[in-house]
Design an enzyme around this catalytic site. Structure first.
Site, PDB file in Angstrom:
ATOM      1  N   LYS A  70       0.815  -1.215   0.000  1.00  0.00           N
ATOM      2  CA  LYS A  70       0.000   0.000   0.000  1.00  0.00           C
ATOM      3  C   LYS A  70       0.851   1.269   0.000  1.00  0.00           C
ATOM      4  O   LYS A  70       1.939   1.292   0.579  1.00  0.00           O
ATOM      5  CB  LYS A  70      -0.913   0.018   1.235  1.00  0.00           C
ATOM      6  CG  LYS A  70      -1.913  -1.139   1.294  1.00  0.00           C
ATOM      7  CD  LYS A  70      -2.673  -1.155   2.623  1.00  0.00           C
ATOM      8  CE  LYS A  70      -3.667  -2.307   2.689  1.00  0.00           C
ATOM      9  NZ  LYS A  70      -4.879  -2.063   1.904  1.00  0.00           N
ATOM     10  N   CYS A 104      -8.424   2.900   1.744  1.00  0.00           N
ATOM     11  CA  CYS A 104      -7.999   1.934   2.753  1.00  0.00           C
ATOM     12  C   CYS A 104      -8.453   2.464   4.107  1.00  0.00           C
ATOM     13  O   CYS A 104      -7.928   3.463   4.605  1.00  0.00           O
ATOM     14  CB  CYS A 104      -6.487   1.736   2.753  1.00  0.00           C
ATOM     15  SG  CYS A 104      -5.931   0.620   4.079  1.00  0.00           S
ATOM     16  N   MET A 314     -10.537  -5.637   6.508  1.00  0.00           N
ATOM     17  CA  MET A 314     -10.240  -4.343   5.918  1.00  0.00           C
ATOM     18  C   MET A 314     -11.120  -3.286   6.578  1.00  0.00           C
ATOM     19  O   MET A 314     -12.295  -3.540   6.861  1.00  0.00           O
ATOM     20  CB  MET A 314     -10.508  -4.376   4.415  1.00  0.00           C
ATOM     21  CG  MET A 314      -9.771  -5.482   3.672  1.00  0.00           C
ATOM     22  SD  MET A 314     -10.587  -7.099   3.780  1.00  0.00           S
ATOM     23  CE  MET A 314     -11.892  -6.904   2.579  1.00  0.00           C
TER      24      MET A 314
END
Length: 392
Positions: A70, A104, A314
């Site tokens: 990420k 995210c 997540m």
């Protein structure tokens, strides 16, 4: 062979929630990478160590999982009532691709601390001791996030006693509030239904809740696809046929949601939508070895990210879970026992997580007003990341 020098770029390696990534200030990037495009994508892929056919990311900062491949780019916000603009890039591990289609949620918890420590928030808004409220514009999806960052002696407090399942060590708690998390103009259910009949070749017709909240997510019942909801990573990720079935389910669900025109497009966008399966509460052994009792949770949820079962949950999918639980009749709501809910505690492979959400119905259409959960964040390393000069 001609020698190519390396360039140095200021960067910070941070954990946010159950993810970690490389954070940059927009102004610190090479000029060609300050704008969206191939130069930026090539740079970030080289930083992370992708594409890597070995799927290890040895020659980069990535950790070869969806949780650790990420990147984040931050800048001062020019939007009214916002402090910082937050752009998230999910880097594919084995393909030359950076997915900018979603947020995210886990790394959202690290945005406020980074912004404060790196001069992106007006010092007048930061107390000497207390909580700094950081107003974040999530540029990928065009939504507002509010992070409440603890401050001690004028600096971000990172250590503390807040424990988060999926993270080994305790840290300081950072509540994160996702405002109006539904996609578009507040519409959560792209088909207009809280439960659809979804035809998936090779699997059959499944009951599915298709929701755009936090991140587009496809929920199905665990029992309908041959699972119990207590599975850990090895039960799914070690089964190539299961992963292929989930990808087929994801592709057909995405077309039904209007995210793709054709199932063939799904392979080019791994980050969205997510696929999750739900089940009523039952006891299980978490990946840490902790016994999770049925009485601790309202339901069980397992979710896949970038083609693999996630080790915890997540953050954006947790928002989707909370929003779906708040709407009577969704598969998430029914697995939790049905009825009206403003919060839900769910079991995931690493343990449990509570997320709150509020939803209202106007003219027969459901809208999520906000979702909130607590995460933590910590700087792991800061300084200069190096990449060959021909990376751009």
């Amino acid at each position: 062979m001609a020698q190519v020098p390396q360039i140095k770029i200021p960067a910070t390696y941070m954990r946010g929630g159950t993810s970690k990534g490389v954070f940059f200030r927009l102004q610190d990037l090479p000029e060609a990478a300050r704008r969206p495009g191939q130069a930026r994508d090539r740079l970030l892929m080289r930083v992370i160590g992708s594409p890597d056919p070995y799927q290890k990311q040895i020659d980069g900062m990535g950790g070869a999982t969806s949780s650790t491949s990420k990147t984040v780019i931050l800048s001062k916000s020019e939007r009214p009532n916002h402090d910082v603009d937050y752009l998230f890039g999910q880097v594919s591990i084995d393909k030359p691709f950076v997915d900018w289609s979603g947020n995210c949620g886990n790394l959202s918890a690290a945005v406020g601390p980074f912004a404060i420590s790196n001069g992106l928030v007006d010092p007048a808004r930061i107390p000497e001791n207390g909580v700094a409220v950081v107003r974040i514009w999530q540029a990928n999806i065009g939504k507002t996030i509010v992070a409440r960052v603890p401050i001690t002696n004028g600096e971000v407090q990172e250590t503390g006693d807040f424990e988060l399942d999926g993270v080994t060590f305790p840290a300081a708690e950072v509540p994160v509030e996702f405002m109006d998390p539904a996609d578009g103009e507040g519409a959560m259910f792209p088909t207009g239904q809280v439960v659809d009949d979804l035809e998936v070749p090779g699997i059959g017709t499944l009951k599915a809740t298709l929701i755009n909240a936090g991140i587009p997510t496809i929920f199905v019942n665990a029992a309908d696809i041959g699972y119990t909801g207590t599975e850990l990573q090895e039960a799914i990720n070690g089964d190539a046929q299961a992963l292929e079935r989930f990808e087929t389910l994801r592709a057909h669900g995405a077309v039904r949601m209007g995210l793709f025109g054709d199932v063939s497009e799904a392979a080019s966008r791994q980050h969205t939508p997510k696929v999750a399966f739900v089940a009523p509460p039952t006891g299980y052994l978490a990946s840490s070895g902790r016994e999770v009792a049925a009485e601790e949770v309202d339901l069980l949820v397992r979710a896949l990210s970038m083609g693999k079962l996630h080790h915890a949950m997540m953050g954006t999918a947790a928002v989707a879970i909370g929003a779906a639980a708040a709407v009577p009749g969704t598969l998430v709501n029914l697995a939790a026992g049905g009825g009206d809910r403003t919060s839900v505690c769910f079991g995931h492979p690493s343990g449990t997580l509570r997320v709150g959400a509020e939803a209202t119905q106007v003219n027969s259409e459901w809208t999520a007003t906000k979702a909130i959960m607590s995460r933590s964040a910590r700087v792991l390393m800061e300084g200069l990341v190096r990449v060959p000069a021909d990376s751009l």
